[in-house]
Design an enzyme around this catalytic site. Sequence first.
Site, short mmCIF file in Angstrom:
data_model
loop_
_atom_site.label_atom_id
_atom_site.label_comp_id
_atom_site.label_asym_id
_atom_site.label_seq_id
_atom_site.Cartn_x
_atom_site.Cartn_y
_atom_site.Cartn_z
N GLU A 145 0.83 -1.21 0.00
CA GLU A 145 0.00 0.00 0.00
C GLU A 145 0.86 1.25 0.00
O GLU A 145 1.93 1.28 0.60
CB GLU A 145 -0.89 0.02 1.26
CG GLU A 145 -1.98 -1.00 1.21
CD GLU A 145 -2.81 -1.02 2.49
OE1 GLU A 145 -2.80 -0.02 3.23
OE2 GLU A 145 -3.45 -2.05 2.72
N CYS A 180 -6.14 0.98 6.94
CA CYS A 180 -4.68 0.92 7.02
C CYS A 180 -4.15 -0.52 7.03
O CYS A 180 -4.40 -1.26 7.97
CB CYS A 180 -4.22 1.66 8.28
SG CYS A 180 -2.49 1.52 8.63
N1 SAH Z 1 7.41 -0.39 11.17
C1 SAH Z 1 7.47 1.04 11.27
C2 SAH Z 1 6.74 1.80 10.19
C3 SAH Z 1 5.45 1.22 9.67
S1 SAH Z 1 4.06 1.28 10.75
C4 SAH Z 1 7.03 1.48 12.65
O1 SAH Z 1 6.66 0.63 13.46
O2 SAH Z 1 7.09 2.67 12.95
C5 SAH Z 1 3.63 2.99 10.75
C6 SAH Z 1 2.98 3.50 12.02
O3 SAH Z 1 1.64 3.02 12.11
C7 SAH Z 1 3.67 3.02 13.30
O4 SAH Z 1 3.71 4.08 14.22
C8 SAH Z 1 2.75 1.93 13.76
O5 SAH Z 1 2.92 1.65 15.13
C9 SAH Z 1 1.41 2.51 13.41
N2 SAH Z 1 0.28 1.60 13.36
C10 SAH Z 1 0.25 0.32 12.95
N3 SAH Z 1 -0.98 -0.20 13.06
C11 SAH Z 1 -1.76 0.80 13.56
C12 SAH Z 1 -3.13 0.89 13.91
N4 SAH Z 1 -3.95 -0.13 13.79
N5 SAH Z 1 -3.57 2.09 14.40
C13 SAH Z 1 -2.74 3.13 14.52
N6 SAH Z 1 -1.44 3.11 14.21
C14 SAH Z 1 -0.95 1.95 13.74
#
Ligand code: SAH
Length: 354
Positions: A95, A338
């Site tokens: 995505e 997401c």
């Molecule tokens: N792996 C990296 C980048 C990708 S995730 C990281 O962990 O930062 C991008 C962001 O989205 C991260 O802050 C992650 O914790 C958050 N994230 C993942 N799933 C989520 C959800 N269901 N609701 C809100 N934030 C989420």
Amino acid sequence: MEQQKTDILSMTLPELTAALRAMGAPAFRAKQIFRWMHVQRVFDFAGMTDISKQFQAELDGRFCINPPKIAQKLASSLDDTVKYLCTLHDGSCVETVRMVYRHGVTACISTQVGCRMGCAFCASAPLGLVRSLTPAEMLGQIYALDADFPEQPVTGVVLMGIGEPLDNYDNVMQLLRLLSAPEGRNMSLRHVTLSTCGLVPRIRQLAGEGLPLTLSVSLHAAEDGKRSALMPVNRAYPLRELLDACAEYFRVTGRRVTFEYAVIAGKNDTDADAASLGRALRPLFPQQRPHVNLIPVNPVQGTGFAAGHAAEFQKKLEKQGINATVRRTLGADIEAACGQLRRNSLKGQGGEQH
Ligand code: SAH
């Protein structure tokens, strides 16, 4: 068996120059081809019209150009946010999100097909990691957005899509070289944010790269037991080590690390959570208040988590001396998907495991 072709879209100009020199080509040829790909966005050798047919065929025999293709688009009805499902040459998909702000257009790109970090709230975690993306596949997501909105090209990039960028370290570094190449996309890395779940040795390594990018750490809890329950990576690299690495990043680069915090109702949004966050972050950057980006968690089916009240938690954090912003929920209607666009597309193929 056909010999594997080299991925030319992932090569820097110096690498391309060396490769073409070995084929007997003059030095300017590499620059020409580099510009065809990264400026004109021509992704087949036949379209590179100032190169002889014979050399085009030679290039075709040795190199491949495989940018991702847009397979599906989901446009928000609330704002200008567009979410894309991009297909890679092996059929995998990731995505990409295009967000429009007053000061420009930000691309949120994926760095891996899936992820192996296993965060409890994340839609990509249950599916695991398929593979890391090549530099071209990451850069190509930005190019796909540029092509979709030629009047409004991407001005900033966040590595916050599917995957853990520091688990794909070398390819991400190569992406940053390509993205900032003056002869190519020429983007200042000041406009790039890398988000990590907290791979401490890689954060320390990144600090030494001398790059002006913004590092963002996904924290989500400031107490080890709680964070380990949400993010298994915390068992390998607990908070003390993570925060030390953040302090070192600031010392070495002069750039304050920012923090992401998904607010989960009843799990990490209490007064005690705000207090532990305050204790953890206040001492981090001399003379600078720490900054936390709050986002209500996107409820993902099967996780049992519900969105907390980000504005309430923001007030609690301000009392603790922490600057917090509630991330403007762009594309609130599609943001709720997401990581789930890919999940649903896998379901359609019968590839869904969970
Ligand atoms: N792996 C990296 C980048 C990708 S995730 C990281 O962990 O930062 C991008 C962001 O989205 C991260 O802050 C992650 O914790 C958050 N994230 C993942 N799933 C989520 C959800 N269901 N609701 C809100 N934030 C989420």
